[in-house]
Design a protein around this motif. Structure first.
Motif, PDB file in Angstrom:
ATOM      1  N   LYS A  88      -0.083   1.265  -6.429  1.00 46.78           N
ATOM      2  CA  LYS A  88       0.925   1.040  -5.382  1.00 46.78           C
ATOM      3  C   LYS A  88       1.523   2.371  -4.922  1.00 46.78           C
ATOM      4  N   ARG A  89       1.785   3.279  -5.869  1.00 51.65           N
ATOM      5  CA  ARG A  89       2.351   4.584  -5.516  1.00 51.65           C
ATOM      6  C   ARG A  89       1.368   5.372  -4.660  1.00 51.65           C
ATOM      7  N   ARG A  90       0.071   5.329  -5.033  1.00 56.13           N
ATOM      8  CA  ARG A  90      -0.949   6.016  -4.224  1.00 56.13           C
ATOM      9  C   ARG A  90      -0.977   5.445  -2.817  1.00 56.13           C
ATOM     10  N   GLN A  91      -0.930   4.117  -2.716  1.00 56.74           N
ATOM     11  CA  GLN A  91      -0.961   3.475  -1.401  1.00 56.74           C
ATOM     12  C   GLN A  91       0.215   3.942  -0.548  1.00 56.74           C
ATOM     13  N   VAL A  92       1.396   3.922  -1.132  1.00 57.89           N
ATOM     14  CA  VAL A  92       2.596   4.321  -0.396  1.00 57.89           C
ATOM     15  C   VAL A  92       2.459   5.763   0.073  1.00 57.89           C
ATOM     16  N   PHE A  93       2.011   6.638  -0.813  1.00 58.80           N
ATOM     17  CA  PHE A  93       1.863   8.054  -0.466  1.00 58.80           C
ATOM     18  C   PHE A  93       0.852   8.243   0.663  1.00 58.80           C
ATOM     19  N   MET A  94      -0.304   7.606   0.535  1.00 61.33           N
ATOM     20  CA  MET A  94      -1.351   7.760   1.558  1.00 61.33           C
ATOM     21  C   MET A  94      -0.879   7.215   2.911  1.00 61.33           C
ATOM     22  N   MET A  95      -0.196   6.080   2.888  1.00 56.99           N
ATOM     23  CA  MET A  95       0.284   5.501   4.144  1.00 56.99           C
ATOM     24  C   MET A  95       1.343   6.395   4.776  1.00 56.99           C
ATOM     25  N   SER A  96       2.170   7.007   3.958  1.00 50.91           N
ATOM     26  CA  SER A  96       3.230   7.873   4.468  1.00 50.91           C
ATOM     27  C   SER A  96       2.674   9.194   4.984  1.00 50.91           C
ATOM     28  N   ARG A  97       1.886   9.853   4.157  1.00 50.78           N
ATOM     29  CA  ARG A  97       1.453  11.213   4.484  1.00 50.78           C
ATOM     30  C   ARG A  97       0.232  11.300   5.380  1.00 50.78           C
ATOM     31  N   PHE A  98      -0.696  10.360   5.235  1.00 46.17           N
ATOM     32  CA  PHE A  98      -1.935  10.466   5.996  1.00 46.17           C
ATOM     33  C   PHE A  98      -2.007   9.513   7.179  1.00 46.17           C
ATOM     34  N   GLY A 121       0.917   8.456   8.541  1.00 44.82           N
ATOM     35  CA  GLY A 121       2.129   8.770   9.285  1.00 44.82           C
ATOM     36  C   GLY A 121       3.072   7.591   9.473  1.00 44.82           C
ATOM     37  N   LEU A 122       2.986   6.609   8.574  1.00 43.23           N
ATOM     38  CA  LEU A 122       3.826   5.428   8.713  1.00 43.23           C
ATOM     39  C   LEU A 122       5.231   5.699   8.184  1.00 43.23           C
ATOM     40  N   GLU A 123       6.206   5.074   8.809  1.00 37.77           N
ATOM     41  CA  GLU A 123       7.596   5.148   8.353  1.00 37.77           C
ATOM     42  C   GLU A 123       7.774   4.220   7.153  1.00 37.77           C
ATOM     43  N   ASN A 124       8.810   4.447   6.395  1.00 39.68           N
ATOM     44  CA  ASN A 124       9.064   3.639   5.198  1.00 39.68           C
ATOM     45  C   ASN A 124       9.178   2.155   5.511  1.00 39.68           C
ATOM     46  N   ASP A 125       9.813   1.819   6.646  1.00 40.40           N
ATOM     47  CA  ASP A 125       9.946   0.412   7.042  1.00 40.40           C
ATOM     48  C   ASP A 125       8.575  -0.233   7.244  1.00 40.40           C
ATOM     49  N   GLU A 126       7.681   0.505   7.916  1.00 37.02           N
ATOM     50  CA  GLU A 126       6.341  -0.026   8.180  1.00 37.02           C
ATOM     51  C   GLU A 126       5.559  -0.214   6.885  1.00 37.02           C
ATOM     52  N   ILE A 127       5.680   0.742   5.987  1.00 39.50           N
ATOM     53  CA  ILE A 127       4.981   0.647   4.704  1.00 39.50           C
ATOM     54  C   ILE A 127       5.489  -0.560   3.923  1.00 39.50           C
ATOM     55  N   ALA A 128       6.797  -0.718   3.874  1.00 42.00           N
ATOM     56  CA  ALA A 128       7.398  -1.848   3.163  1.00 42.00           C
ATOM     57  C   ALA A 128       6.906  -3.174   3.733  1.00 42.00           C
ATOM     58  N   LEU A 129       6.833  -3.247   5.054  1.00 42.01           N
ATOM     59  CA  LEU A 129       6.371  -4.467   5.715  1.00 42.01           C
ATOM     60  C   LEU A 129       4.909  -4.746   5.379  1.00 42.01           C
ATOM     61  N   ARG A 130       4.057  -3.720   5.463  1.00 46.96           N
ATOM     62  CA  ARG A 130       2.625  -3.911   5.202  1.00 46.96           C
ATOM     63  C   ARG A 130       2.338  -4.276   3.748  1.00 46.96           C
ATOM     64  N   GLN A 156      10.773   4.123  -0.912  1.00 47.88           N
ATOM     65  CA  GLN A 156      11.460   5.408  -1.098  1.00 47.88           C
ATOM     66  C   GLN A 156      11.335   5.898  -2.539  1.00 47.88           C
ATOM     67  N   ASN A 157      11.499   5.001  -3.493  1.00 46.53           N
ATOM     68  CA  ASN A 157      11.386   5.380  -4.912  1.00 46.53           C
ATOM     69  C   ASN A 157       9.974   5.854  -5.244  1.00 46.53           C
ATOM     70  N   GLN A 158       8.981   5.140  -4.737  1.00 50.66           N
ATOM     71  CA  GLN A 158       7.595   5.518  -5.015  1.00 50.66           C
ATOM     72  C   GLN A 158       7.257   6.883  -4.410  1.00 50.66           C
ATOM     73  N   LEU A 159       7.722   7.123  -3.201  1.00 49.80           N
ATOM     74  CA  LEU A 159       7.497   8.430  -2.568  1.00 49.80           C
ATOM     75  C   LEU A 159       8.204   9.535  -3.348  1.00 49.80           C
ATOM     76  N   SER A 160       9.402   9.260  -3.776  1.00 44.43           N
ATOM     77  CA  SER A 160      10.166  10.239  -4.539  1.00 44.43           C
ATOM     78  C   SER A 160       9.452  10.594  -5.841  1.00 44.43           C
ATOM     79  N   LEU A 161       8.959   9.572  -6.553  1.00 35.61           N
ATOM     80  CA  LEU A 161       8.234   9.812  -7.800  1.00 35.61           C
ATOM     81  C   LEU A 161       6.949  10.604  -7.559  1.00 35.61           C
ATOM     82  N   CYS A 162       6.267  10.277  -6.485  1.00 32.52           N
ATOM     83  CA  CYS A 162       5.027  10.985  -6.134  1.00 32.52           C
ATOM     84  C   CYS A 162       5.316  12.453  -5.847  1.00 32.52           C
TER      85      CYS A 162
END
Length: 190
Positions: A137-147, A149-158, A167-173
């Motif tokens: 899940k952390r990898r997914q969040v990171f890839m969606m955010s960084r590669f 370019g999705l916003e946190n709201d979009e990632i949470a929805l998907r 936000q917590n997963q990105l912070s840990l990553c």
């Protein structure tokens, strides 16, 4: 029919012993199922050594979660379901590595010179390795955010998770990746 019933009772007895912490019972189960498990995994990934490692990881996970074995009704189905998830994670891991490397290549269009290029490649390998070790899940969040370019709201929805979880997963990553950078900088400046 009696033979099948006695096999089920024998297996149930072994699972019960493992749930009680009996390592010899785990070893007997390992000796019986490990070759079949390795062959099963190897069919999907075509890497015998990796398949052996994955089978070992499965038995380690069985030991860690041994208290839940009392509820297992069909151990072989339980075991091969775990193997399927290991194979899925393996391909997910390979996909993350390839995607990261592809994205990384597009960003490095300047020719940094041989020394800097080697340093960048080694740092990239460290990042890829660290990212691949992260929970799925952390990898997914990171890839969606960084590669992507999705916003946190979009990632949470998907991913059907809370925005704060994203936000917590990105912070840990990012904490993990910062540790690598700090370690590399410490080596450079020592």
């Amino acid at each position: 029919m009696n033979k099948r019933l006695s096999m089920d009772n024998k297996e149930t007895d072994i699972l019960w012993k493992i749930s009680e912490g009996d390592l010899q019972a785990l070893e007997s189960l390992f000796l019986e199922y490990q070759p079949k498990l390795v062959a099963f995994i190897d069919k999907f990934i075509s890497d015998h050594e990796q398949a052996r490692d994955m089978a070992s990881d499965i038995f380690l996970e069985i030991w860690k979660k041994r208290h839940g074995l009392r509820k297992v009704r069909c151990f072989s189905a339980y075991l091969f379901r775990m193997a399927r998830f290991q194979v899925y994670n393996y391909y997910d891991h390979q996909h993350v590595i390839q995607r990261y490397r592809n994205e990384s290549r597009f960003r490095h269009t300047d020719d940094p010179g041989p020394e800097n290029g080697l340093f960048a490649a080694q740092l990239e390998d460290l990042f890829v390795n660290e990212i691949s070790k992260m929970p799925r899940k952390r990898r997914q969040v990171f890839m969606m955010s960084r590669f992507e370019g999705l916003e946190n709201d979009e990632i949470a929805l998907r991913l059907h998770i809370d925005k704060r979880t994203v936000q917590n997963q990105l912070s840990l990553c990012l904490q993990s990746l910062r540790k690598i950078v700090l370690a590399v900088l410490a080596v450079i400046f020592i």
